[in-house]
Design a protein around this motif. Structure first.
Motif, PDB file in Angstrom:
ATOM      1  N   ARG A 164      97.245 -32.418  -1.048  1.00  0.00           N
ATOM      2  CA  ARG A 164      97.164 -32.568   0.360  1.00  0.00           C
ATOM      3  C   ARG A 164      96.283 -34.281   0.737  1.00  0.00           C
ATOM      4  NH1 ARG A 164      94.315 -33.334   4.855  1.00  0.00           N
ATOM      5  NH2 ARG A 164      91.803 -32.977   3.728  1.00  0.00           N
TER       6      ARG A 164
ATOM      7  N   ALA B 183      98.754 -18.484   6.264  1.00  0.00           N
ATOM      8  CA  ALA B 183      97.265 -18.576   5.905  1.00  0.00           C
ATOM      9  C   ALA B 183      97.552 -16.707   5.373  1.00  0.00           C
ATOM     10  CB  ALA B 183      96.634 -19.034   6.837  1.00  0.00           C
TER      11      ALA B 183
ATOM     12  N   ASP C  73     103.214 -32.342   1.405  1.00  0.00           N
ATOM     13  CA  ASP C  73     102.866 -31.145   2.403  1.00  0.00           C
ATOM     14  C   ASP C  73     103.230 -29.802   1.534  1.00  0.00           C
ATOM     15  OD1 ASP C  73     103.251 -29.808   4.803  1.00  0.00           O
ATOM     16  OD2 ASP C  73     104.881 -30.862   5.814  1.00  0.00           O
ATOM     17  N   VAL C  74     102.143 -29.816   1.824  1.00  0.00           N
ATOM     18  CA  VAL C  74     100.855 -28.295   0.976  1.00  0.00           C
ATOM     19  C   VAL C  74     101.735 -27.024   1.266  1.00  0.00           C
ATOM     20  CG1 VAL C  74      99.447 -26.975  -0.002  1.00  0.00           C
ATOM     21  CG2 VAL C  74      99.199 -29.177  -0.500  1.00  0.00           C
ATOM     22  N   ARG C  75     101.725 -26.955   3.048  1.00  0.00           N
ATOM     23  CA  ARG C  75     102.321 -26.375   3.100  1.00  0.00           C
ATOM     24  C   ARG C  75     103.702 -25.699   3.256  1.00  0.00           C
ATOM     25  NH1 ARG C  75      99.876 -25.321   8.902  1.00  0.00           N
ATOM     26  NH2 ARG C  75     101.233 -27.600   9.095  1.00  0.00           N
ATOM     27  N   ARG C  76     104.615 -27.112   3.115  1.00  0.00           N
ATOM     28  CA  ARG C  76     105.985 -26.717   3.263  1.00  0.00           C
ATOM     29  C   ARG C  76     106.515 -26.580   2.002  1.00  0.00           C
ATOM     30  NH1 ARG C  76     108.796 -32.713   5.258  1.00  0.00           N
ATOM     31  NH2 ARG C  76     107.815 -33.436   4.037  1.00  0.00           N
TER      32      ARG C  76
ATOM     33  N   ARG D 277     105.177 -25.078  -0.416  1.00  0.00           N
ATOM     34  CA  ARG D 277     104.657 -23.168  -0.598  1.00  0.00           C
ATOM     35  C   ARG D 277     106.176 -22.312  -0.776  1.00  0.00           C
ATOM     36  NH1 ARG D 277      98.345 -23.603   0.177  1.00  0.00           N
ATOM     37  NH2 ARG D 277      97.479 -23.529  -2.040  1.00  0.00           N
ATOM     38  N   LEU D 278     106.419 -23.333   0.823  1.00  0.00           N
ATOM     39  CA  LEU D 278     107.163 -22.390   1.880  1.00  0.00           C
ATOM     40  C   LEU D 278     108.530 -22.624   0.823  1.00  0.00           C
ATOM     41  CD1 LEU D 278     109.104 -20.562   4.372  1.00  0.00           C
ATOM     42  CD2 LEU D 278     109.205 -23.305   5.366  1.00  0.00           C
TER      43      LEU D 278
ATOM     44  N   ALA E  34     101.922 -19.626   3.441  1.00  0.00           N
ATOM     45  CA  ALA E  34     102.403 -21.639   3.761  1.00  0.00           C
ATOM     46  C   ALA E  34     101.695 -21.208   5.493  1.00  0.00           C
ATOM     47  CB  ALA E  34     103.551 -21.703   3.836  1.00  0.00           C
ATOM     48  N   TYR E  35     102.136 -20.631   5.997  1.00  0.00           N
ATOM     49  CA  TYR E  35     101.886 -21.335   7.418  1.00  0.00           C
ATOM     50  C   TYR E  35     101.015 -20.310   8.931  1.00  0.00           C
ATOM     51  CZ  TYR E  35     104.892 -24.671   7.145  1.00  0.00           C
ATOM     52  OH  TYR E  35     105.864 -26.099   7.303  1.00  0.00           O
TER      53      TYR E  35
END
Length: 339
Positions: free
Chosen positions: A225, A140, A230-233, A235-236, A137-138
């Motif tokens: 997005r 990449a 919050d796509v990254r969060r 996925r986390l 997620a962070y």
């Protein structure tokens, strides 16, 4: 006198809702054809097992064994379903199960008893899921590469902890869970845990904002997005969830085998992915089904049991599984092209 001609029906005219359809037709409209198909396949396998080995396959102990064996990989598959639905993949689940099982069965951990083993297994699973989630997620990183790296690292660490030896569990509370005296109405405790995880997973995917966000990210991450997700969060959280399921599965495996080994969870990643795919979860993301994934697990476990009872070689079993996976993917592609 001519009758007035009715104006053509406009596309905005009201269409009868499902509630206006007769009851039996409403039930048919809501029926999941894929789920019914999987139930049909499972029923055929039960018939085959009953015909080839009636006394052994239909025995209560054997059916309990099938459900118990399905429970461990089933819990892993629930987490995998969420990851694949989001458009990701997790190749490290089997290695995480192995690492969690051996870390939770060290002599130092067993000194803390039942709670210590359970807590350690879950914590290790969450820790590995956190690393995967942060890298993907962070950081990449491509999920395939990140989880492949975790697979190698977790397997190596599990081997280092055990030094290649089996770690025997001596905690009475753990060993008692694997005995028949602990069954609830004839149902093994591991199956009850699997059922609970399945229900929670189904509710989470189908009845919560978290589930809708997961589907949205898998369908189109950029659109999600722009919609404020919050796509990254997200996925986390999904890889944390997968790690949590691995930790729970590791604990169930400890109860089932009474030990911790660095070889635990071998090929779990392939079984979990295959079960999710034949269950109807799109490998490209955007659609997932917990019910289908669970049925996929039961189908594969039943096939394994039938082959074992009939003394058929494992290579034939793997060929059969491969054929089922290919057929499921072809059906998915055909369905996608017609919708």
């Amino acid at each position: 006198m001519t009758q007035p001609v009715s104006p053509p029906r406009d596309s905005t005219d009201k269409v009868p809702s499902v509630g206006e359809i007769p009851t039996w037709r409403g039930l048919m409209a809501r029926a999941d054809v894929r789920t019914l198909s999987l139930l049909g396949v499972l029923a055929v396998l039960v018939v085959i097992g009953g015909i080839t080995k009636p006394d052994e396959f239909l025995d209560t102990r054997n059916l309990q064994l099938v459900l118990t064996q399905a429970s461990v990989i089933g819990v892993v598959t629930v987490g995998m379903t969420f990851v694949i639905t989001s458009g990701g993949i997790d190749l490290s689940v089997g290695a995480i199960v192995a690492l969690a099982s051996v870390w939770a069965t060290t002599v130092a951990t067993q000194e803390f008893g039942f709670a210590g083993i359970l807590f350690t297994a879950v914590l290790v699973g969450l820790g590995c899921g956190l690393v995967n989630g942060l890298l993907i997620a962070y950081g990449a990183m491509v999920p395939f590469i990140a989880t492949l790296a975790m697979l190698a690292s977790a397997r190596g660490l599990a081997l280092q902890i055990t030094d290649g030896r089996t770690q025997i569990v001596t905690v009475d509370g753990i060993l008692e869970l694997g005995e028949r005296d602990s069954y609830v109405l004839g149902i093994p405790p591991l199956v009850l845990v699997f059922a609970a995880v399945t229900v929670i997973g189904w509710l989470l995917l189908n009845r919560t904002t978290f589930g809708r966000r997961t589907v949205a990210v898998g369908g189109n991450a950029e659109a999600a997005r722009l919609a404020g997700i919050d796509v990254r969060r997200q996925r986390l959280y999904l890889y944390l969830l997968s790690g949590l399921c691995c930790g729970i599965a590791a604990f169930l495996l400890i109860v089932l085998s009474g030990s911790g080994q660095n070889t635990n969870g071998n090929l779990y990643e392939l079984d979990a992915i295959a079960a999710a795919i034949i269950g109807g979860t799109l490998l490209s993301g955007g659609r997932g089904t917990i019910t289908g994934s669970v049925l996929g697990v039961l189908i594969f476990t039943t096939i394994t049991n039938i082959f074992a009872l009939n003394n058929l070689q494992s290579d034939v079993q793997q060929i059969a599984k491969g054929a089922i996976i290919v057929a499921a993917v072809l059906v998915q592609r055909r369905t996608a092209s017609t919708t």
